[in-house]
Design an enzyme around this catalytic site. Structure first.
Site, short mmCIF file in Angstrom:
data_model
loop_
_atom_site.label_atom_id
_atom_site.label_comp_id
_atom_site.label_asym_id
_atom_site.label_seq_id
_atom_site.Cartn_x
_atom_site.Cartn_y
_atom_site.Cartn_z
N ASP A 483 0.83 -1.21 0.00
CA ASP A 483 0.00 0.00 0.00
C ASP A 483 0.87 1.26 0.00
O ASP A 483 2.06 1.21 0.30
CB ASP A 483 -0.91 -0.03 1.24
N ASP A 553 -10.87 2.04 -3.16
CA ASP A 553 -11.41 1.74 -1.84
C ASP A 553 -12.93 1.71 -1.87
O ASP A 553 -13.56 1.27 -0.91
CB ASP A 553 -10.93 2.76 -0.80
C1 GLA Z 1 -5.75 1.91 2.07
C2 GLA Z 1 -6.17 0.71 1.26
C3 GLA Z 1 -7.22 -0.06 2.01
C4 GLA Z 1 -6.68 -0.49 3.34
C5 GLA Z 1 -6.20 0.72 4.12
C6 GLA Z 1 -5.48 0.32 5.38
O1 GLA Z 1 -6.76 2.85 2.15
O2 GLA Z 1 -6.64 1.09 0.00
O3 GLA Z 1 -7.64 -1.17 1.27
O4 GLA Z 1 -5.63 -1.39 3.15
O5 GLA Z 1 -5.32 1.52 3.36
O6 GLA Z 1 -5.00 1.39 6.09
#
Ligand code: GLA
Length: 745
Positions: A483, A553
């Protein structure tokens, strides 16, 4: 196919012709100044002899014999690589600051080289191909005043209608150091038509929404200065003839194989010539090119389709599946994963994860992914990034124990990391405050309570790789979600000198690439999924390292049909991370049928992101059917041809897409009736991409049984495509979806 050229007797004129199976790209050198001018890009031309080439040479924009009027020529000529400050007032492709303080640049042809295959771009992602699959021409030019040698690379593929372009600049030694203030990777000029542009714009949880508009005069630019390709704008530009649609018309697509700051720009100038530029954003870019050194700019992919937007998408998909994504998983069914992020957020422990795995495994789910919150003392997003040690208060018994317990339940295990980051509240920051990207004496801007690690530094790269490696070796971890949750600000490096601060953005991006290259080299069996606060780094650069990227997301299927449509405009469905979410959806608050969530996730990698121990029995019962759906159909989605049939974004009512196997023997059609239309009897849907001479059996998938319905209809391919099929169905209520499987008999 391939690259041919013709030199004329005057010694100044050479015409180059680059052919892919269905497209031709041509340019020529003219004049004793060695100008390199664009001639043509479009449908394949079957020119074979010199006369044809000469006729093409009747170009409207050539320099006159008369030196008196150079400036007006400069301002209209269709340059392949326009320099700066010599009368061409349109935007340029490269500029410098030399030791005399001058910024003017020019490109004069001096030589060329043609060979089979394609060179690698050291330290950077790029498409690849064997000597049978592609051919490359290097056009070598000089800027004598600046002591530069500029090489333009063009590679044509024999099996896909795509051309890869990049640029290399070398300081031949006239100056000790020359500052490159702009080095774009591609310029293509168009004339003789009216165009629309297509850009992909967005925001967090709303990435890559298609934005088409008529191209007027002036510069129309999308860009990023965020240190990543970004949620907001995308390193893509589509230039399409005004009448082009999904299935017809001239369509050009340009996509930048890079994950940092970029510009993608179309400029329509006084003579209706359209200059399309793409490359690293020149803002905050200043590269010191010392004597004897080279700078390699990243690659741009150019695709032309004479058959509308859909064919452009299919070309990009084929190119990326065959010539960009390297992971062994790209042609394999990925394990169906369940990710605990939306199920638990930071509130989980070993027991909770095991209980999810226990249930999930019984339902046919194959891998548990432990998301953010397992390390340091991280119970919310305010700490611990950089401290990659397991928090044994939560993960009681440690990581190895947890993974063994998950494996015992017949499931694989995957983990989340955010390797590029550092929390101010971390042991790492306390020990190495200078490892964060910051500017001395300036209060650093925080985002999600974190800073970015300075990956322009060798020590930081090595340390970070050590941390990733240590975790991956500590247990049987088979998947990594990488990430990147904030964009860059206060861009400065404590290590680099004042001359080098303009290199930080690009060096950062190269640092990310180096880390991921080392990762996939040392752990070739790891399934890597890139992610950036959702889909802020969904770009071809990252696809070189990971076969899939988290798309957004926002997992609401209705939002996702727009996001996935925009993403699939360029990227293969096999690369789009997509999960069945919980409802009401955590981003939109919308409640949609469990079936619909499944059908929409099927158009990507497919997985789950919900607490499987807490959902209704009715929905839980449907999971084995969805699992069976995925196993039945994933190969069609993953390897097939993608066709867009209807777009909710345009019609505000319903959405429909189709994937067809390459041999046209099977197809899947997904219809999402977003808004119910009352008293509407017949919706004739014209299918695409079938064999008109074949007969097909049609059966809907039944989400209750996990089988296709008994009722079967047999219809000829031509009728399905040209007359259409009535897919009215029972659409009482919003957000209903159906999946139709068709098979040649
Ligand atoms: C990002 C990712 C999510 C999750 C969060 C965790 O927003 O896109 O899927 O993993 O971080 O903090």
């Amino acid at each position: 196919m391939g690259i041919t050229y013709k030199s004329y007797e005057d010694g100044c004129r050479i015409i180059f012709k680059l052919d892919t199976p269905n497209t031709t790209y041509m340019f020529q050198t003219v004049d004793s100044d060695g100008f390199l001018l664009h001639i043509y890009y479009g449908r394949r031309l079957r020119l074979t002899d010199i006369d044809d080439l000469s006729r093409i040479y009747q170009h409207p924009f050539l320099p006159s014999e008369n030196e008196r009027e150079r400036a007006s020529f400069m301002d209209c000529a269709p340059f392949e690589y326009p320099g700066h400050g010599l009368g061409d007032y349109r935007d340029d492709a490269f500029a410098v600051l030399n030791e005399n303080g001058h910024s003017v640049t020019s490109f004069s042809y001096s030589n060329h080289r043609i060979y089979k295959g394609k060179p690698r771009l050291e330290g950077m992602p790029a498409t690849f191909g064997t000597e049978e699959e592609c051919e490359t021409v290097e056009i070598i030019g000089t800027d004598i005043v600046n002591g530069l040698e500029i090489t333009l690379f063009y590679t044509v593929f024999n099996d896909v209608d795509a051309i890869a372009k990049s640029v290399n600049i070398r300081n031949t030694g006239k100056f000790e150091n020359i500052k490159l203030t702009k080095v774009l990777s591609s310029c293509v000029e168009f004339y003789g038509d009216e165009y629309d542009t297509i850009f992909l714009h967005g925001s967090w949880a709303r990435e890559r929404i298609i934005d088409r508009k008529p191209l007027g005069y002036g510069r129309h630019c999308v860009s990023s200065l965020r240190g990543e390709s970004s949620h907001q704008e995308h390193p893509f530009i589509g230039l399409v003839s005004r009448n082009a649609d999904e299935d017809s018309g001239d369509v050009y697509g340009f996509n930048f194989v890079y994950s940092g700051n970029f510009i993608a720009q179309a400029e329509k100038s006084q003579f209706d010539i359209v200059r399309v530029l793409m490359g690293i954003n020149p803002v905050d870019f200043c590269w010191n090119l010392r004597k004897g050194k080279e700078f390699q700019a990243p690659e741009v992919i150019c695709v032309y389709s004479a058959e509308g937007i859909g064919q452009m998408s299919r070309t990009f998909h084929d190119l990326y599946r065959k010539h960009l994504i390297r992971s062994k998983y790209k042609d394999l069914e990925r394990p169906i994963l369940i990710n605990n992020w939306e199920a638990t957020y930071f509130n989980f422990d070993t027991e909770k994860l095991i209980s999810i795995a226990e249930q999930a495994s019984k339902l046919g789910i194959e891998m548990l992914v432990m998301d953010d919150g397992w390390f340091g003392h991280r119970n919310d997003d305010s700490s611990s990034l950089g401290d990659w040690t397991v928090n044994e208060d939560k993960i009681k018994g440690g990581l190895k124990y947890l993974v063994e317990e998950i494996n015992k339940r017949g499931m694989k295990f995957g983990i989340w990391m955010e390797p590029e980051m550092i929390s101010p509240d971390s042991d790492l920051y306390r020990a190495h405050p200078d490892w964060a990207i910051q500017i001395p004496d300036r209060k650093a801007v925080m985002s999600r309570a974190q800073y970015v690690l300075d990956l322009s530094r060798r020590d930081v790269i090595d340390y970070t790789f050590g941390q990733i490696s240590k975790i991956l070796k500590s247990a049987n971890i088979e998947y990594l979600k990488w990430d990147m949750n904030r964009q860059l600000t206060d861009v400065g490096s404590f290590l680099l000198g004042k001359e080098e601060q303009g290199e930080v953005f690009h060096r950062y991006c190269l640092g990310v690439y180096e880390l991921q290259e080392r990762l996939i080299t040392e752990f070739p069996d790891i399934l890597l999924e890139n992610c950036s606060g959702g889909g802020a780094r969904f770009d071809p650069g990252m696809l070189y390292y990971s076969p899939q990227i988290w798309t957004s997301d926002d997992q609401d299927p209705i939002e996702r049909i727009k996001i996935q449509q925009g993403t699939a405009l360029i990227y293969p469905l096999s690369s789009m991370g997509a999960h069945v979410c919980d409802c009401p959806n955590h981003s939109t608050g919308r409640t949609t049928p469990f079936e619909t969530r499944g059908y929409v996730a099927l158009a990507g990698t497919f997985g789950y992101e919900l607490d499987v121990t807490a959902i209704s029995e009715k929905n839980k019962k449907m999971i084995p059917a969805q699992v069976s759906m995925y196993h039945r159909y994933n190969s069609i989605v993953r390897d097939g041809d993608y066709y867009r049939v209807a777009s909710f974004l345009e019609n505000h009512e319903w959405d429909c897409w189709e994937t067809v196997t390459k041999d046209k023997s099977e197809a899947l059609i997904t219809i999402v009736n977003v808004m119910a239309r009352v008293n509407y009897k017949a919706r004739l849907v014209k299918l695409k991409g079938l064999d008109p001479l074949k007969n097909y059996s049609l059966r809907y998938f039944d989400m209750n049984t996990g089988e296709e319905e008994e009722n079967e209809l047999i219809l000829p391919g031509d009728a399905l495509m040209y007359a259409g099929i009535n897919l009215t169905g029972n659409y009482f209520g919003d957000y209903k979806a159906r999946l139709l499987y068709i098979k040649a008999i």
